[in-house]
Design a protein around this motif. Structure first.
Motif, mmCIF file in Angstrom:
data_model
loop_
_atom_site.group_PDB
_atom_site.id
_atom_site.type_symbol
_atom_site.label_atom_id
_atom_site.label_comp_id
_atom_site.label_asym_id
_atom_site.label_seq_id
_atom_site.Cartn_x
_atom_site.Cartn_y
_atom_site.Cartn_z
ATOM 1 N N ILE A 1 0.847 -1.196 0.000
ATOM 2 C CA ILE A 1 0.000 0.000 0.000
ATOM 3 C C ILE A 1 0.880 1.242 0.000
ATOM 4 O O ILE A 1 0.592 2.217 -0.698
ATOM 5 N N VAL B 1 -7.789 4.045 0.757
ATOM 6 C CA VAL B 1 -7.342 2.690 0.430
ATOM 7 C C VAL B 1 -7.857 1.703 1.479
ATOM 8 O O VAL B 1 -8.419 0.656 1.137
ATOM 9 N N ARG C 1 -4.464 7.389 2.345
ATOM 10 C CA ARG C 1 -4.393 6.070 2.978
ATOM 11 C C ARG C 1 -5.777 5.641 3.473
ATOM 12 O O ARG C 1 -6.170 4.481 3.347
#
Length: 72
Positions: free
Chosen positions: A41, A56, A53
């Motif tokens: 990631i 995600v 983030r």
């Protein structure tokens, strides 16, 4: 958890309707391609700094929830 609209959007005016991370032009498929290739990631976020983030993680959690619904 983020609202669904804060995670992914699809509009004919953005990338011809390809699902993208909200507020970006980064296709969700790009994240999946990164993960499939063994990238992290962090690698993805480094390459696509417009994606947060939190987006995600929320996307992966939503995908997990959908998969778990299918097998329940």
């Amino acid at each position: 958890m983020m609202s669904q609209s804060a995670i992914i959007t699809a509009s004919p005016d953005v990338m011809s309707g390809t699902p993208v991370f909200a507020g970006t032009r980064v296709p969700v498929q790009t994240l999946l391609d990164y993960l499939k290739a063994g990238e992290s990631i962090d690698d993805f976020l480094e390459g696509f700094p417009t994606v947060k983030r939190e987006q995600v993680i929320a996307f992966l959690e939503a995908a997990q929830a959908q998969i778990l619904k299918l097998v329940a």
